[in-house]
Scaffold this active site. Structure first.
Site, PDB file in Angstrom:
ATOM      1  N   THR A 187      -9.398   5.466   5.949  1.00 19.65           N
ATOM      2  CA  THR A 187      -9.226   4.046   5.664  1.00 19.65           C
ATOM      3  C   THR A 187      -7.881   3.533   6.158  1.00 19.65           C
ATOM      4  O   THR A 187      -6.907   4.264   6.189  1.00 19.65           O
ATOM      5  CB  THR A 187      -9.346   3.810   4.142  1.00 19.65           C
ATOM      6  N   SER A 253     -13.816   1.951  -3.332  1.00 17.02           N
ATOM      7  CA  SER A 253     -12.542   1.840  -4.050  1.00 17.02           C
ATOM      8  C   SER A 253     -11.606   0.837  -3.379  1.00 17.02           C
ATOM      9  O   SER A 253     -10.453   0.699  -3.805  1.00 17.02           O
ATOM     10  CB  SER A 253     -11.852   3.210  -4.102  1.00 17.02           C
TER      11      SER A 253
END
Length: 301
Positions: A187, A253
């Protein structure tokens, strides 16, 4: 390994970006790029997939309302379900808001203890209640309810709580059982404010470090579906709300966050990579900047 200073080019990706700039998102979801994606997935030598051209062509982006939480007079706003980011960050901050940190330092033992315990409580609720809101009723308001968070904060004592149970927030929700998997991450995050005051908090991910390991037209394909729980029920026989279902979006998340001051002006733009740890990193940066008046770099350090 290429030595430092080597210029690496990716002409295939350049062609992809040119196509997107000229023809918009349709150039990705239909046409030659889409056909190449489907062929690469079907021909993956590791695990061949079942993606079709219709899957890509039928995909629709859904705009979700932001989830906001008041903290020390600021409005902390982030990404709602199917991301668990804004709820969990909001819960951590809401629990910490019940304590007085005046005269403290960020790395004081009792401060670190309170932060870690707030995270335990938030993640217990995250694992039980948060999933794609098109499939389950997520009690967003209940999970961020002041009285509920005060009750959760009251569970914290001087010892580590260990594995904690999810609470019982007010409001209607679908019952679920704990999903406590930890995830790795491929990410990136950018936080930008331009000269005109426009603010952007953007998290982008391909899930694992190199996605599913397949490259098409100069970019890696993601393996985002591993954000699902591949176990449908817990040991108690109750379903896990983030289980795999057709047309469902997996829980994330990601925690891109914009914080507004008491006048409604942008004060902080933040977020983070880090898999499931994104939530803690983001909450901690906000906590450190507001509670201890640190600048962004000091807060991260």
């Amino acid at each position: 390994a290429k030595p430092a200073g080597t210029l690496v080019t990716n002409p295939d990706y350049a062609d992809t970006l040119i196509a997107l700039s000229r023809f918009g998102a349709d150039a990705f979801y239909t046409g030659a790029i889409a056909a190449n994606i489907v062929a690469a997935v079907a021909g993956d030598l590791h695990i061949a997939g079942d993606m079709t051209l219709k899957d890509l062509a039928d995909y629709k982006i859904i705009e979700r309302a932001p989830v906001c939480m008041l903290y020390r007079g600021r409005n902390v706003c982030g990404m709602g379900p199917p991301s668990s980011g804004a709820i969990a960050v909001g819960q951590i901050l809401g629990i910490l808001q019940k304590f007085d940190f005046s005269g403290k330092e960020p790395l004081d033992t009792d401060v670190v203890h309170l932060f870690s315990q707030a995270g335990r409580l938030a993640f217990a609720d995250r694992g039980r209640y948060v999933a794609d809101p098109d499939f389950v009723r997520v009690p967003i308001a209940g999970l961020l309810n002041k009285e509920y968070l005060a009750a959760r904060a009251a569970l914290i004592n001087e010892t580590d709580l260990g594995i904690v149970e999810a609470g019982m927030p007010p409001g209607k929700f679908d019952p679920g059982t704990a999903d406590i998997r930890a995830k790795e991450s491929g990410t990136s995050h950018v936080s930008i404010i331009d000269r005109y005051g426009n603010a952007l908090s953007m998290t982008t991910t391909i899930e694992s470090s190199f996605g599913n390991g397949v490259m098409v037209n100069g970019f890696l394909l993601n393996n985002q579906l591993t954000d699902f729980s591949f176990t449908a029920t817990g040991d108690d026989g109750v379903v896990i709300v983030n289980r795999v279902q057709a047309n469902k979006r997996p829980r994330s998340s990601m925690s891109p966050t914009i914080v507004f001051d008491e006048h409604g002006q942008v004060e902080i733009v933040t977020g983070s990579p880090g898999g499931s740890q994104i939530i803690g990193y983001t909450a901690q940066s906000i906590f450190n900047m507001i509670e201890f008046d640190l600048d962004p770099q000091q807060a991260i350090n």
